[in-house]
Scaffold this active site. Structure first.
Site, short mmCIF file in Angstrom:
data_model
loop_
_atom_site.label_atom_id
_atom_site.label_comp_id
_atom_site.label_asym_id
_atom_site.label_seq_id
_atom_site.Cartn_x
_atom_site.Cartn_y
_atom_site.Cartn_z
N ASP A 42 -8.28 4.94 4.67
CA ASP A 42 -7.86 4.15 3.83
C ASP A 42 -8.98 3.31 3.33
O ASP A 42 -9.20 2.62 2.20
CB ASP A 42 -6.63 3.16 4.38
CG ASP A 42 -6.19 2.22 3.30
OD1 ASP A 42 -5.75 2.74 2.28
OD2 ASP A 42 -6.22 1.13 3.66
N ASN A 100 0.78 -1.17 0.03
CA ASN A 100 0.08 -0.06 0.16
C ASN A 100 0.94 1.13 -0.02
O ASN A 100 1.74 1.49 0.84
CB ASN A 100 -1.13 -0.07 1.31
CG ASN A 100 -2.17 0.89 1.46
OD1 ASN A 100 -1.67 2.24 1.18
ND2 ASN A 100 -2.98 0.78 1.30
N GLU A 145 -2.53 -4.59 -3.25
CA GLU A 145 -2.64 -5.51 -4.36
C GLU A 145 -2.72 -4.73 -5.89
O GLU A 145 -2.05 -5.34 -6.86
CB GLU A 145 -4.34 -5.96 -4.43
CG GLU A 145 -4.59 -6.96 -3.10
CD GLU A 145 -5.10 -6.10 -2.16
OE1 GLU A 145 -5.46 -6.72 -1.04
OE2 GLU A 145 -5.14 -4.97 -1.85
#
Length: 153
Positions: free
Chosen positions: A149, A48, A61
């Site tokens: 987030d 991240n 990801e």
């Protein structure tokens, strides 16, 4: 949890994802890491970088897939993530046809498991203590950043 599952869960690819999460934490970001595997080989890893690069969609990801570049077909790939993917990342996983997702944990964030499974993706949740503890400690120390987030600020 059976002993054989623990050995499976801590394979080299989950270790790579965890190391990516630690790297993100050292950089002042959110500790979520990911690794992409094809034919038993690590294709790419990432973490991240929302904070580090001021980019709201650069989840672990997404960074991993970006680092993989154009690999052609994702047939036969597995993506590892230290945390259950959110709907944005799960949508990308569905779109790319990745059929297996192995996650470190979903205790701190339940994510989009049912969504991925509804698209024929096998989702394995390892309930990994190291991943759980890393996220719990981060959330406790940085609640505002965490809720930003996950879109709940």
């Amino acid at each position: 949890m059976a002993h054989y599952q623990y050995l499976y869960f801590m394979d080299e690819f989950m270790k790579a994802a965890i190391e990516e999460a630690r790297k993100g934490l050292r950089e002042g970001g959110i500790p979520i890491g990911s690794a992409l595997v094809k034919d038993g080989k690590l294709v790419a890893s990432g973490h991240n970088k929302r904070v580090q690069e001021n980019n709201p969609i650069l989840h672990g990801e997404m960074d991993c897939l970006n680092n993989a570049g154009r690999i052609g077909s994702y047939k036969g790939t597995t993506i590892y993530s230290t945390l259950m993917p959110c709907y944005m990342c799960a949508g990308t996983i569905v779109q790319f046809g990745i059929k297996k997702v192995i996650v470190g944990e979903s205790v701190t964030f339940s994510g989009a498991k049912a969504f991925m499974e509804s698209h024929g993706i096998e989702v394995i949740d390892l309930h990994n203590e190291e991943c759980i503890e890393m996220m719990q400690n981060f959330i406790k120390a940085n609640p505002k950043l965490w809720f930003e987030d996950i879109g709940e600020l």
